[in-house]
Design a protein around this motif. Structure first.
Motif, PDB file in Angstrom:
ATOM      1  N   LEU A   1     -17.870  -0.961   0.958  1.00 55.74           N
ATOM      2  CA  LEU A   1     -18.392  -2.144   1.671  1.00 55.74           C
ATOM      3  C   LEU A   1     -17.791  -3.454   1.169  1.00 55.74           C
ATOM      4  N   THR A   2     -17.117  -3.412   0.040  1.00 58.86           N
ATOM      5  CA  THR A   2     -16.536  -4.636  -0.519  1.00 58.86           C
ATOM      6  C   THR A   2     -15.598  -5.282   0.505  1.00 58.86           C
ATOM      7  N   GLY A   3     -15.874  -6.544   0.795  1.00 58.24           N
ATOM      8  CA  GLY A   3     -15.031  -7.284   1.728  1.00 58.24           C
ATOM      9  C   GLY A   3     -15.345  -7.023   3.193  1.00 58.24           C
ATOM     10  N   LYS A   4     -16.315  -6.151   3.457  1.00 60.83           N
ATOM     11  CA  LYS A   4     -16.698  -5.854   4.849  1.00 60.83           C
ATOM     12  C   LYS A   4     -17.823  -6.787   5.288  1.00 60.83           C
ATOM     13  N   LYS A   5     -18.021  -6.845   6.609  1.00 63.44           N
ATOM     14  CA  LYS A   5     -19.126  -7.654   7.125  1.00 63.44           C
ATOM     15  C   LYS A   5     -20.364  -6.761   7.239  1.00 63.44           C
TER      16      LYS A   5
END
Ligand code: GLN
Length: 254
Positions: free
Chosen positions: A139-143
């Motif tokens: 999920l890092t960097g995801k919306k």
């Protein structure tokens, strides 16, 4: 003689007044007892814990709360509000307790007391089928879409940065955003997640759990009398199997 008669009359009058007064207060008490209402603040957009079927409130929390109210000899009234407003409503006395699949957290414990826990919740991640997000680490960097003020919201902001998190008033709105591509994933409690995925094609829940938590009922800090009464009722309802029965009715074993 005249004086004695007058005195007797006066006595009768005084006694009548006394009787009326007694009757009056008895009636009032009785009325109060008959209509003694206990108010629950919730957000009825969280199936299977609380949701609406037509105008009717249904779900696990609704049935447990009704069983508690019955034990207290009171009538349950449900006040539907944004999840984020429940603790304030409890503290302002607008409702007597808050019950909304609400997780016990250290921060909330500074604001309200929680009863003993009656259910376990798990924060999970929902993505579109075929997403490159396979575990919470991806999920890092995801919306990320969340429901405002929930533990999913709090943890997501802590772990992935506030700038990557979009808060929606209702879980269902976060799901619409996921389907529309506005966010890459939604973090939400597992049971509503299952309900949302069942209703919406093309969505999946990641196997890896994001967080495991306890659900409990929030009561105003000063109202320890009610806290104790609810805890006693919960203990009885656990011992006699009522809570398990209610949960099994709404959550089918896999
Ligand atoms: N369990 C989550 C929380 O307490 C979500 C509850 C809800 O959305 N009703 O924050």
């Amino acid at each position: 003689m005249k004086f004695t008669k007058l005195l007797a009359l006066l006595l009768v009058v005084v006694m009548c007044f006394g009787m009326f007064a007694a009757c009056g207060s008895k009636d009032e008490d009785q009325n109060k007892d008959d209509t003694k209402v206990i108010k629950m603040g919730t957000n009825a957009a969280f199936p299977p814990y609380e949701y609406k079927e037509g105008e009717k409130f249904v779900g696990i929390d609704v049935e447990i709360a009704n069983a508690i109210a019955e034990k207290l000899g009171m009538k349950l009234e449900i006040v539907d509000m944004e999840f984020d407003s429940i603790i304030t409503a409890v503290n302002q006395g607008e409702v007597d307790f808050g019950m909304a699949g609400m997780t016990v957290t250290d921060k909330r414990l500074l604001e309200v007391n929680f009863t003993s826990s009656y259910a376990t919740g798990v924060q999970v991640v929902i993505v579109k089928e075929g997403s490159d997000v396979k575990t919470p680490d991806d999920l890092t960097g995801k919306k990320i879409g969340v429901q405002l003020g929930t533990t999913g919201d709090i943890y997501a902001c802590d772990d992935y940065g506030k700038e990557n998190v979009t808060q929606y008033g209702k879980g269902a709105d976060a799901i619409i955003a996921l389907k529309g591509g506005d966010v890459d994933a939604v973090i939400i409690d597992n049971e509503p997640a299952k309900a949302f995925v069942a209703e919406n094609q093309g969505l999946v829940i990641l196997d890896t759990e994001y967080a495991v938590e306890d659900y409990a009922i929030a009561v105003k800090k000063s109202n320890t009398e009610l806290l104790d009464k609810i805890n006693d009722a919960l203990e009885d309802l656990t011992t006699d199997g009522t809570i398990d029965r209610i949960i099994a009715k709404f959550i089918k074993a896999e």
